[in-house]
Design a protein around this motif. Sequence first.
Motif, PDB file in Angstrom:
ATOM      1  N   MET A 249       0.681  -1.404  -0.002  1.00 54.08           N
ATOM      2  CA  MET A 249      -0.032  -0.177   0.040  1.00 54.08           C
ATOM      3  C   MET A 249       0.932   1.112   0.037  1.00 54.08           C
ATOM      4  O   MET A 249       1.976   1.171   0.692  1.00 54.08           O
ATOM      5  N   TYR A 252      -2.166   7.668   0.424  1.00 52.84           N
ATOM      6  CA  TYR A 252      -3.467   7.702   0.927  1.00 52.84           C
ATOM      7  C   TYR A 252      -4.300   7.765  -0.601  1.00 52.84           C
ATOM      8  O   TYR A 252      -5.392   7.434  -0.847  1.00 52.84           O
ATOM      9  N   LYS A 255      -5.255   4.538  -2.225  1.00 54.95           N
ATOM     10  CA  LYS A 255      -5.427   3.631  -1.316  1.00 54.95           C
ATOM     11  C   LYS A 255      -6.897   2.973  -1.804  1.00 54.95           C
ATOM     12  O   LYS A 255      -6.973   1.578  -2.006  1.00 54.95           O
ATOM     13  N   GLN A 282      -2.885   0.040   6.157  1.00 60.29           N
ATOM     14  CA  GLN A 282      -2.114   0.912   6.984  1.00 60.29           C
ATOM     15  C   GLN A 282      -2.936   1.298   8.229  1.00 60.29           C
ATOM     16  O   GLN A 282      -3.902   2.021   7.991  1.00 60.29           O
ATOM     17  N   SER A 288      -8.812   2.820   8.279  1.00 60.80           N
ATOM     18  CA  SER A 288      -8.300   1.676   7.963  1.00 60.80           C
ATOM     19  C   SER A 288      -9.050   0.490   8.647  1.00 60.80           C
ATOM     20  O   SER A 288      -9.353  -0.773   8.113  1.00 60.80           O
ATOM     21  N   ASP A 291     -12.005  -0.508   5.952  1.00 54.11           N
ATOM     22  CA  ASP A 291     -11.316  -1.225   5.029  1.00 54.11           C
ATOM     23  C   ASP A 291     -11.098  -2.541   5.423  1.00 54.11           C
ATOM     24  O   ASP A 291     -11.348  -3.388   4.496  1.00 54.11           O
TER      25      ASP A 291
END
Length: 995
Positions: A249, A252, A255, A282, A288, A291
């Motif tokens: 990754m 941002y 992402k 991350q 996150s 995600d």
Amino acid sequence: MVVQLEKSTYEAKTQEIAKQLLEATREKRSFFAHMRDNMRWDDKLLAWAMNNPGLRVQLFRFIDALPALRSKTEVARHLQEYLGDESVELPTTLKGMLNFANPDSMPGQIAATTVSTAVETLAHKYIAGENIKQAIKTIERLRKDKMAFTLDLLGEAVITEAEAQSYLESYLDLMEQLTQEAQRWSTVEEIDLADGESLPRVQVSVKLTAFYSQFDPLDEQGSKEKVCDHIRKLLRRAQELGAAVHFDMEQYVYKDMTLSILKELLLEEEFRERTDIGITIQAYLQDSERDVRDVIAWAKERGYPVTVRLVKGAYWDQETIKAIQHGWPQPVYNDKAATDANFEKITRLMLENHEYIYSAIGSHNVRSQANAIAIAETLKIPRRRFEMQVLYGMGDQLAKALVKQGHRVRVYAPYGELLPGMAYLIRRLLENTANSSFLRQSLEERPIEELLAPPVVKELNSDQLRVEPASLKAFSNAPDTDYAQSTARQEAQQALLKVRQQLGKTYLPLVNGEYVATEETVDSLNPSNPSEVVGKIGLISVAQADQALQAAKTAFPSWRRTPAKQRAAILRKAGDLMEQRRAELSAWVCLEVGKALREADAEVSEAIDFCRYYADEMERLDLGVNYDIAGENNRYIYQPRGIAVVISPWNFPIAIATGMTVAALAAGNCTLLKPAEVSSVIAAKIAEILLEAGIPQGVFQYVPGKGSTVGAHMVKHPDVHLIAFTGSQEVGCRIYADAAIVQPGQKHLKRVIAEMGGKNAIIVDESSDLDQAVAGVVQSAFGYSGQKCSACSRVIVLEPVYNNFIERMVEATRSLNIGVAEAPSTQVGPVIDAKARDRIRAYIEQGSQEAQLALAMNAPEKGYFIGPVIFTNVSPDAKIAQEEIFGPVVAVIRVKDFPEALQVANGTNYALTGGIYSRTPSHIAQASAEFEVGNLYINRTTTGAIVARQPFGGFKMSGVGSKAGGPDYLLQFLEPRTITENIQRQGFAPIEGVD
């Protein structure tokens, strides 16, 4: 306020495991104790950086530049320039070593050798080798210590399609060689087997952005297609070879698109059953956890697990700075403890879903790893579904301790040349030397209880999630649209559809508050598709222009008496209306003048800023200044000039037109806006907004017309007090001359505010970061097809890097997408019209006779397109190096040294913008003092000036020295007055402080 996290079910076990690991990792002596003379230089550098923040910054800047330096003399000179600053306190040993008179002296050479060797040694601590052969030796050493690996190729800053192809081929070759070597490796049960299943011995880590040089969330579909073609080839070959692939990754901005691409690709029938693929999360990102939950839900749907590598995150400084500069919400946690707490929360979430994903816990924080182990052991998670990861050179002792406890450990090992590896090295050094780093705190032998305590999180309100430096709090710029957000992309497409439904309408002049019919109209065309009429523009006659001027004259007494705060309120409302209509206005800019969407959006931001900034500035100036002494009051105030004619250009049809107009209005002048004919629809939209904001009748008027007739008539008219113009030098000089003639009945001298373009140069010296320089030059030169007044049209390159720079610039330019402006993939759109296209073609023909043609890209036949053109070996005196072309044509000039570069840069009639790419402090200082430009940009693009931060404007033949968006710009629209009053009466006067 702080919140203590609730004691976890796993806390007692976490503490127990963490203490065991910490005991195993601690050295017998303190890292900082006894800085003995026999300590190695690489260790000294690291220790000094930890102890001295000022030295840390300068030392890391030097390390960043070091690989570009080509001789010991250059290294010695840069050592003195970076570390010789009196503000930096140096350790005695280092100060003594740098105490040489000349960089080419024997002491200078010794210093250069010593420090270069130390940095190289330091780099090799974190980089597994400079080539595959060295990397394989490192891998074999790791396997001997019962550690698995994942190999990452350094230098993935891909800016050309040739580099993207090379990146893919390098990984295919890497997997081939590794799997051949792997056949000779004996089995290490701890890492090659798990729960009776054989694990891939070879794993590589890759980055999606390295597969496509124009990877961009705005062009989500196009980027996905390009990237997936390469990923499929990689995954197919990996399967044939039995190698695993993990996707890293990055920043941002990439992402969401990275996750979207991987989820879609790995649901394809060909790849759905693959379990040897991984993705990265991350924990320093605030979204996150969401995600991870999405990935788990996706993995359930997929039916086959993938590995999820959980890391803290490597770009904290970069993400923070970017958010500040753009005015966007902070994507990362500002508090280190919040990241640690989130890491533990996500660790638990991942491990509690081990049926669906494999967990790879990447951290050098003993507590973080111990917490993961405590959860895994409590839940009795199968070995295949859980492993620990560390970075090569960062967690060696911890890795060994984890291996001894029976855990599978994988080492993330980057390899590659030192130059592309320097960015990675700096990130590792920043992490190692940061005050909040667990590694540093452990080396400092902080108390065990402190090191292993659960993270304590500060509770922040929403206002604290947006970070602004103190210097920017006085004026907050309008944030550009963040096209990494899918909602923003959808809104942009909807706006384009909405605007397309309005094409072809007629836009009439606004005279004295009424739209008036005209005898003559002209079509404004879409330069991407000239058969498409954006709008029909009514052109005023000379008689109608006189009516508009009379209306302004009539309205002026009332407007000048309108309080500055009331005028400012109208302009702020106009800025708010622009903000509300941002997507629509961007679409109009895109279609009428052919400006790509992201650049159109930035222009709308600038227009909004002008409305708000000049409102603020007028309120400041309206306060005046008092210079009072005993018995006398002195007041310094400003008054408006009268009637202003604004003649705006087509290349910034909303920003510059708005800026000049609202500056005049804020100052109390009645204003007539005459836009360029080809951008009159956008100017009509400005008129609509000002009317809605409440501008009084006659105070502002929209007067589209022919410059040669109506424009010239208004410039010469005796009732006009000032002319604000942005455009060509030829027209600007004519306006300047005409305005200087006092007409019959005229009782004032006219003020001309003129910005007339440039022949802007960027200097690239031998110490520059060529990745940064090439990308910056290409963007500065070819953004909006070179039609910005600040665009780079000359590149002055020093001999040592000339050939390398040319090669990469040509390939980077060749990788740009040329197309219609509204296409999300477009970086180079059309030029404004057929006249501009033909003029540029004539310059290209001229350049072909004067210099060597390095690149001439093909362009679409339909529309007014010119493909980017690069000329090399250009003489500084050549026509293409002296005259403003205003198109995507760049002249590259070779020079021997930096003084010659500055001489060439200053060798034109213009002085608008300039740039320098350099990591040599003395070159930067010299350019700052001697580069003759109004705006100098150092190690960044020369375009994209931001109101208040970078006031814009030049001198010499580039203009009158005014600075749009600066603290003194409004003074040109005002006349200063001094009022002095004798306050004595019969010898008596009030004296402050006396009874």
